[in-house]
Design a protein around this motif. Sequence first.
Motif, PDB file in Angstrom:
ATOM      1  N   THR A 130      51.869  42.032  49.224  1.00 33.05           N
ATOM      2  CA  THR A 130      50.427  41.932  48.992  1.00 33.05           C
ATOM      3  C   THR A 130      50.075  42.348  47.583  1.00 33.05           C
ATOM      4  O   THR A 130      49.218  41.747  46.929  1.00 33.05           O
ATOM      5  CB  THR A 130      49.667  42.809  50.002  1.00 33.05           C
ATOM      6  N   PHE A 131      50.745  43.385  47.073  1.00 34.40           N
ATOM      7  CA  PHE A 131      50.511  43.794  45.688  1.00 34.40           C
ATOM      8  C   PHE A 131      50.871  42.669  44.728  1.00 34.40           C
ATOM      9  O   PHE A 131      50.130  42.385  43.777  1.00 34.40           O
ATOM     10  CB  PHE A 131      51.326  45.031  45.343  1.00 34.40           C
ATOM     11  N   ALA A 132      52.017  42.029  44.951  1.00 35.26           N
ATOM     12  CA  ALA A 132      52.450  40.946  44.070  1.00 35.26           C
ATOM     13  C   ALA A 132      51.418  39.826  44.057  1.00 35.26           C
ATOM     14  O   ALA A 132      51.072  39.291  42.989  1.00 35.26           O
ATOM     15  CB  ALA A 132      53.802  40.423  44.521  1.00 35.26           C
ATOM     16  N   GLU A 133      50.880  39.479  45.221  1.00 38.03           N
ATOM     17  CA  GLU A 133      49.880  38.409  45.299  1.00 38.03           C
ATOM     18  C   GLU A 133      48.572  38.818  44.640  1.00 38.03           C
ATOM     19  O   GLU A 133      47.979  38.050  43.867  1.00 38.03           O
ATOM     20  CB  GLU A 133      49.642  38.044  46.762  1.00 38.03           C
ATOM     21  N   SER A 134      48.108  40.035  44.903  1.00 37.13           N
ATOM     22  CA  SER A 134      46.830  40.481  44.357  1.00 37.13           C
ATOM     23  C   SER A 134      46.892  40.714  42.861  1.00 37.13           C
ATOM     24  O   SER A 134      45.924  40.451  42.140  1.00 37.13           O
ATOM     25  CB  SER A 134      46.382  41.771  45.066  1.00 37.13           C
ATOM     26  N   SER A 135      48.012  41.224  42.362  1.00 31.81           N
ATOM     27  CA  SER A 135      48.136  41.451  40.922  1.00 31.81           C
ATOM     28  C   SER A 135      48.126  40.136  40.163  1.00 31.81           C
ATOM     29  O   SER A 135      47.594  40.052  39.049  1.00 31.81           O
ATOM     30  CB  SER A 135      49.416  42.231  40.614  1.00 31.81           C
ATOM     31  N   PHE A 136      48.676  39.075  40.768  1.00 33.93           N
ATOM     32  CA  PHE A 136      48.603  37.758  40.143  1.00 33.93           C
ATOM     33  C   PHE A 136      47.167  37.234  40.165  1.00 33.93           C
ATOM     34  O   PHE A 136      46.651  36.738  39.159  1.00 33.93           O
ATOM     35  CB  PHE A 136      49.527  36.777  40.860  1.00 33.93           C
ATOM     36  N   LYS A 137      46.514  37.352  41.301  1.00 36.88           N
ATOM     37  CA  LYS A 137      45.156  36.831  41.441  1.00 36.88           C
ATOM     38  C   LYS A 137      44.188  37.533  40.492  1.00 36.88           C
ATOM     39  O   LYS A 137      43.283  36.904  39.924  1.00 36.88           O
ATOM     40  CB  LYS A 137      44.689  37.004  42.888  1.00 36.88           C
ATOM     41  N   ASN A 138      44.355  38.838  40.299  1.00 35.53           N
ATOM     42  CA  ASN A 138      43.442  39.613  39.456  1.00 35.53           C
ATOM     43  C   ASN A 138      43.941  39.801  38.027  1.00 35.53           C
ATOM     44  O   ASN A 138      43.332  40.527  37.249  1.00 35.53           O
ATOM     45  CB  ASN A 138      43.197  40.986  40.093  1.00 35.53           C
ATOM     46  N   HIS A 139      45.095  39.190  37.681  1.00 38.64           N
ATOM     47  CA  HIS A 139      45.638  39.218  36.315  1.00 38.64           C
ATOM     48  C   HIS A 139      45.868  40.644  35.818  1.00 38.64           C
ATOM     49  O   HIS A 139      45.630  40.954  34.662  1.00 38.64           O
ATOM     50  CB  HIS A 139      44.695  38.478  35.368  1.00 38.64           C
ATOM     51  N   LEU A 140      46.346  41.498  36.711  1.00 38.54           N
ATOM     52  CA  LEU A 140      46.624  42.874  36.312  1.00 38.54           C
ATOM     53  C   LEU A 140      47.782  42.950  35.329  1.00 38.54           C
ATOM     54  O   LEU A 140      47.786  43.788  34.423  1.00 38.54           O
ATOM     55  CB  LEU A 140      46.930  43.719  37.557  1.00 38.54           C
ATOM     56  N   LEU A 141      48.767  42.083  35.476  1.00 38.41           N
ATOM     57  CA  LEU A 141      49.998  42.170  34.690  1.00 38.41           C
ATOM     58  C   LEU A 141      50.117  41.062  33.653  1.00 38.41           C
ATOM     59  O   LEU A 141      51.202  40.798  33.153  1.00 38.41           O
ATOM     60  CB  LEU A 141      51.211  42.113  35.631  1.00 38.41           C
TER      61      LEU A 141
END
Length: 366
Positions: A130-141
């Motif tokens: 879930t972190f991997a999906e959300s970090s992509f969606k929110n452009h955290l990385l």
Amino acid sequence: MAAAAMRLWLSLGVTCLLAHAHLPHTSDKTRRSLESRRALDIMLVTEQCSRSSVILVTDCSPWAFSMMQDLTDLQAPWGVGVFGVTNNEQSTNMTHEKLSQAIATAKRLREVSWWVTVVVVSEDPTFLSTFAESSFKNHLLSVHTVRLLVFTPFPHHRLHTLHHLHKTLSRTNALLVVDDSSPVLKTRVLSWLPFTDPETRPLPVASWTTDQSLSLVYPPNLFPKKFLRFPHRPHVMVTAEEFPSQSAVMVDDPTKPGGKRLIFKGIAEYVLEILSTAMNFTYTYLRAPDRSWGVPKSDGTWSGMMGLITREEVEFSPGPFSLDLTRSQWTEYSAYIFMSGYQVLAARGHPKPDPWCFLHCWLCAQ
């Protein structure tokens, strides 16, 4: 601004820790989490700069809580932010929603920071996914100065269960820290190369030994420079568009459907030829359906080439794109490839006879 961000980060961290201070934890997991915490401290010191800050994201499990105790000595001169999301086993959607909200807030903190290390601590594969999906969606990385460290108590021989993390770990400046079952090593630090298959074995970059020392495979760097040149020559999709000094051309290529291949003549092709040679990759062009650079749409998505990039249908575009604040919130710019300027032109007007011009000259001479 940095001081304000630090105060907000610390207040978030205290709230999370106090809320879960009562969680019990077994002695075995406590020992493993303390070893991981010591390894984290050494890793942050290895990569530290004077403007470093840390964002911790955790599932608030007992193992994670043990690792996060006493954050005051963590090597982060610009502050530490802690985002704890309790995993709801009865509602995966609720966990996903809470984690998405936490990552969206973490992104806003990242935007006012200089040099950020995101540390994810979890023993739950679903939480990590879930972190991997959300970090992509929110452009955290999505910024190259952001580094990612994922700590999990998974043993080395169970890495095949973490394939859902492969895309995030391979496409970003990321490391995975896992337990090792050997009598010499406590933890193993791994990195996946870009554009590799999930089944590809990761690259060992460091290890935490029983004598509590960090052994680097590529000293003095903990994070390998894996984006400088690809060893296996991947094939990537890119996008470009026509403008006055750049044109699209179909050339003969019997290996392509229809016997034709799209190329561009202009600055895009020139830049890509240099990059592909230096970084060791091949490429194919994909044009946007609307043949545009792209603008934000009412549903929060993008049209044009920006849409292809944000949806990851292509890896990048040589553009050229002008610097724009809205675009920078969704993608990352490279160094500029050329600079241009604008000038305002106006008519000079027509000369008019002045019978008193001799007087102006005489006054200037006085």
